[in-house]
Design a protein around this motif. Sequence first.
Motif: not given
Length: 720
Positions: A135-147, A149-156, A193-197
């Motif tokens: 009932x779930x789908x696995x999808x490869x996608x591009x998401x925002x990443x903070x270089x 802090x080396x962190x994928x950025x959640x919406x908030x 919001x982590x680095x301002x970049x």
Amino acid sequence: MSTETGKIDTVANTEKTNTPTRYLITAALPYANGLKHIGHLAGAYLPADIYVRYLRAQKRDVVFVCGSDEHGTAIPIQAMKEGTTARAIIDKYHPIIKQNFDDLGISFDIYHRTSEPIHHETTQEFFTYLNDRNELEVIDSEQYYDEETKTFLADRFIKGTCPNCGFENAFGDQCEKCGTSLSPDMLINPVSTLSGKAPIKKPTKHWYLPLNKHEEWLREWILEQHKSDWRPTVVGQCKSWIDGGLQPRAVTRDLDWGIKVPLPDAEGKVLYVWFDAPIGYISATKQWAIDNNKDWKPYWYNEDTKLVHFIGKDNIVFHCIIFPVMLKLHGNIVPANVPANEFMNLEGDKMSTSRNWKLDMQDYIDDFIKKENGGSQMADVLRYYLNTISPETKDSEFTWKGFQDANNSELVSIFGNFVNRTFVLMHKLCGGKVPVLHTDIVDDADKKIVEDIQQTKAKVEGLLEQYKFREALFEVIDLARKGNKYMQDKEPWIVAKKLAENPDAQKSIDNTLHICLQLCGNLGIFINPFLPFTAKKMLHMMKLVDKVLEWSNAGSMKLLSVGYTLRAPELLFRKIEDDEVKAQITKLQEASKQKATAAPATEPVKETAPVKSEIVYDDFAKLDLRVGKIVTAEKVEKADKLLKLSVDLGFETRTIVSGIAMHFKPEDIVGKQVVVVINLAPRKMRGIESNGMILMAEDASGKLHFVNPEEQINAGAGVS
């Protein structure tokens, strides 16, 4: 009432049809990232509590669940602000919020935590169930990443300019200014919001709930089955989402705070908070069942359970579209209703934590409950005022002057006054005992007030069943108002002066006070869902047990036994003085100024109103706008903001109550032509039924201006 002259009977219990076997009532889980303000209280928790207390009085099987939402990015964001850990944040704020609710009479059966092991287990089992059944789908996608802090950025963790209203500090999931639900890709000029970049896009894998596959079911379920019994704003927002085309929604995120995805190839991923949080209702029910040796499953699987979600309008999409799809796929019942409220503003502006323009529950408790002996009565004063201005159909506004007026003019002068006069006179004229009812001299006035009591029961019951809490409370206060008039017309204190020359006068006194005392008992039952501390105090004065508050007793004229000695009267409410109001307004203004000095707010105190959510032509076409002419205008007694207008619409003259008294003198607007919305449902304001709305424009200074034709036109002309 019996048709036999002079006889007053107890009302029989009304037979219910189609009553669910059990009720499960939820209130939106608040983030445990800070103090919660009265807008939160009015939006979800107070209406839910009123409804639950009514159901309990009806002796229905009901469970009321809530708890702290302790995952999601709001928690680590607050931890960064306070220089501590996410765990420390939830451990700090959970007990405070829980105590605030308790102090204000919110009677959860359980107030749980999403950090508890049972919730983690329940949520992971839920995910696994859906995933194992494809009932779930696995999808490869591009998401925002903070270089940096080396962190994928959640919406908030992403901010940018809102594409809807232009607010420059909208989050990646929602604009907190206009309320529009967003995705990070919708933001203009996003930054971390982590680095301002500015972040980059980087590939990652996530699990998605394919909402697009369930559009047909949602359309049938919401737009057909519930188009008439759900609030129009809820149905309208759902329709907008469905008509716009639903898309798969990610249920996982690249984060280190949250519930771990229970799969070997999901290292570093947690379940997205919108997936995790509503399952908190289920885990809370499980914990309640364990604590009370009950079976939790009927509350989530049996079709004869009525599930009702109380939320604010910013949570509609989650509780009406996303969570119901999850529940349906999991084999659970879906909500029977989602009575979402609009927002509540404060002293002419939107409540804002960032600008300190707010009234936290804790501040009210500190200033009005903890500082007073018997301060729980002040909890009821807040509950009362918030309910009278409840944003059930549109945004409302809390003002300290309105708070004072509601207390002094309604609770003190109407409800409290009637109860106090009844007890004082009973002690003075009847020896402190419940007098007998002399059926041989019962007159039309006596029968009429008994009829009013019985009609109030039916009205309040019907309104509460429809989630119309504001109107239901009005009916209770109106009954107390009728009680005051009944007593004033009977004048037992005047009749008492004639006892020497007419011994039978005591019969008249006895009847008046017997009926008034029985009315007090009924008022205790009716007011209990709204003002529980007041109801308890009334029971104490009348020496009645809690069982009397059961709804089956409402309408009875035998609540207090003849000859029974009652306690001395105690004032139910105290007056709120002008200096208290001034102190609160000053406190609010100074707190906001201090916040601005310490860290200038990104949003000004007064701004151009944001563009509202898009509507289709059919929505606009529902409005019936006509030109009207103001024939008479007068101030509404004890209401500084209200004018009572008589407006000629050509085909009829209507009474309209309008909140424009602070801007116009009555004599200056007689003869003015105005644009009127004539097909709004009637609404009582200060006891006056208003049948329409005058359209006004507000300039940057807050001054109102008439919207009227440039030239005189016939009254009743349509506006398009």
